[in-house]
Motif scaffolding. Structure first.
Motif, mmCIF file in Angstrom:
data_model
loop_
_atom_site.group_PDB
_atom_site.id
_atom_site.type_symbol
_atom_site.label_atom_id
_atom_site.label_comp_id
_atom_site.label_asym_id
_atom_site.label_seq_id
_atom_site.Cartn_x
_atom_site.Cartn_y
_atom_site.Cartn_z
ATOM 1 N N UNK A 1 0.789 -1.226 0.000
ATOM 2 C CA UNK A 1 0.000 0.000 0.000
ATOM 3 C C UNK A 1 0.815 1.267 0.000
ATOM 4 N N UNK A 2 2.123 1.154 -0.204
ATOM 5 C CA UNK A 2 2.994 2.319 -0.216
ATOM 6 C C UNK A 2 3.370 2.729 -1.624
ATOM 7 N N UNK A 3 4.318 3.636 -1.710
ATOM 8 C CA UNK A 3 4.753 4.167 -3.006
ATOM 9 C C UNK A 3 6.121 3.643 -3.428
ATOM 10 N N UNK A 4 6.832 2.995 -2.515
ATOM 11 C CA UNK A 4 8.160 2.499 -2.838
ATOM 12 C C UNK A 4 9.272 3.500 -2.574
ATOM 13 N N UNK A 5 8.960 4.634 -1.931
ATOM 14 C CA UNK A 5 9.975 5.650 -1.636
ATOM 15 C C UNK A 5 10.627 5.322 -0.288
ATOM 16 N N UNK A 6 11.943 5.193 -0.254
ATOM 17 C CA UNK A 6 12.636 4.888 1.010
ATOM 18 C C UNK A 6 12.415 5.992 2.048
ATOM 19 N N UNK A 7 12.586 5.624 3.304
ATOM 20 C CA UNK A 7 12.438 6.596 4.393
ATOM 21 C C UNK A 7 13.583 7.597 4.356
ATOM 22 N N UNK A 8 13.227 8.867 4.452
ATOM 23 C CA UNK A 8 14.184 9.950 4.648
ATOM 24 C C UNK A 8 14.234 10.148 6.166
ATOM 25 N N UNK A 9 15.333 9.778 6.780
ATOM 26 C CA UNK A 9 15.421 9.767 8.240
ATOM 27 C C UNK A 9 15.160 11.144 8.861
ATOM 28 N N UNK A 10 15.642 12.200 8.233
ATOM 29 C CA UNK A 10 15.418 13.542 8.784
ATOM 30 C C UNK A 10 13.945 13.925 8.680
ATOM 31 N N UNK A 11 13.317 13.643 7.544
ATOM 32 C CA UNK A 11 11.883 13.911 7.389
ATOM 33 C C UNK A 11 11.072 13.082 8.387
ATOM 34 N N UNK A 12 11.504 11.860 8.624
ATOM 35 C CA UNK A 12 10.832 10.996 9.597
ATOM 36 C C UNK A 12 10.913 11.608 11.001
ATOM 37 N N UNK A 13 12.092 12.099 11.374
ATOM 38 C CA UNK A 13 12.247 12.732 12.691
ATOM 39 C C UNK A 13 11.353 13.972 12.831
ATOM 40 N N UNK A 14 11.291 14.792 11.755
ATOM 41 C CA UNK A 14 10.409 15.973 11.788
ATOM 42 C C UNK A 14 8.950 15.543 11.936
ATOM 43 N N UNK A 15 8.585 14.477 11.253
ATOM 44 C CA UNK A 15 7.225 13.963 11.342
ATOM 45 C C UNK A 15 6.896 13.517 12.767
ATOM 46 N N UNK A 16 7.794 12.761 13.376
ATOM 47 C CA UNK A 16 7.576 12.292 14.748
ATOM 48 C C UNK A 16 7.413 13.482 15.689
ATOM 49 N N UNK A 17 8.256 14.485 15.517
ATOM 50 C CA UNK A 17 8.162 15.672 16.381
ATOM 51 C C UNK A 17 6.789 16.344 16.252
ATOM 52 N N UNK A 18 6.312 16.485 15.030
ATOM 53 C CA UNK A 18 4.991 17.103 14.817
ATOM 54 C C UNK A 18 3.882 16.233 15.403
ATOM 55 N N UNK A 19 3.869 14.941 15.057
ATOM 56 C CA UNK A 19 2.755 14.073 15.448
ATOM 57 C C UNK A 19 2.786 13.676 16.915
ATOM 58 N N UNK A 20 3.909 13.887 17.610
ATOM 59 C CA UNK A 20 3.907 13.711 19.069
ATOM 60 C C UNK A 20 2.973 14.727 19.717
ATOM 61 N N UNK A 21 2.883 15.895 19.106
ATOM 62 C CA UNK A 21 2.087 16.974 19.688
ATOM 63 C C UNK A 21 0.778 17.259 18.979
ATOM 64 N N UNK A 22 0.404 16.434 17.988
ATOM 65 C CA UNK A 22 -0.842 16.629 17.238
ATOM 66 C C UNK A 22 -1.536 15.293 16.999
#
Length: 185
Positions: free
Chosen positions: A159-180
């Motif tokens: 169900x994904x797109x095949x794009x590898x994880x960008x570790x920095x983008x992942x960290x930014x995402x975690x930071x946002x979704x921890x608080x939302x």
């Protein structure tokens, strides 16, 4: 440039049983007509070259989807394992129940190119297909949820797109979704 609404996005943005946390006041046809006739305020690059985000002023009463978590609303958080489609494995998700978020200032449709959609098994008769939409206060992208990044990295088969994880983008995402969290009405 032509845009269509994908079969993947239609039930999520315009469910058969209307929900308060989806696009309001318009039909899927009116939504697509607007995207094809009203130029976006901005076009943002998405997480991969095949993904674009079109920023439009909200012309509906659609409410913001992501809400800050506070001590005053934390007790309204719920969670469960859910799949977006019958073909996907369920993943842990969380959301608010019982909130009244503000009306969004912007609708930001998430567009995938025809070539990418074909790669994922979806043929469209337009240049771009809507796969989702953000409802936001600011004309900026809401970070993709960490689980969506992981699903994308697993590939099209999951169900994904095949794009590898960008570790920095992942960290930014975690930071946002921890608080939302998203909300359901």
């Amino acid at each position: 440039m032509s845009i269509v609404l994908t079969d993947f996005a239609r039930p999520r943005l315009f469910p058969r049983e209307p929900r308060r946390n989806t696009i309001q006041d318009i039909t899927p046809a009116q939504f697509v007509e607007h995207l094809n006739t009203v130029p976006p305020l901005r076009v943002l690059d998405g997480y991969a070259p095949f993904c674009k985000l079109h920023v439009h002023r909200n012309w509906t009463s659609t409410r913001c989807l992501a809400v800050p978590i506070t001590e005053g609303n934390r007790h309204l958080l719920r969670s469960d394992y859910e799949a977006r489609t019958t073909d996907e494995l369920p993943v842990l998700v969380r959301w608010f129940e019982g909130l009244e978020p503000p009306v969004a200032n912007f609708l930001i449709p998430i567009l995938y190119s025809r070539a990418q959609l074909a790669r994922e098994g979806t043929a469209i008769d337009a240049d771009w297909g809507v796969v989702g939409c953000m409802y936001t206060m600011e004309p900026e992208e809401t970070p993709m949820a960490p689980i969506t990044m992981m699903r994308n990295a697993l590939g099209v088969e999951e169900g994904g797109s095949g794009v590898p994880i960008d570790r920095e983008a992942y960290r930014r995402s975690v930071e946002f979704w921890r608080g939302h969290a998203n909300w359901r009405g």
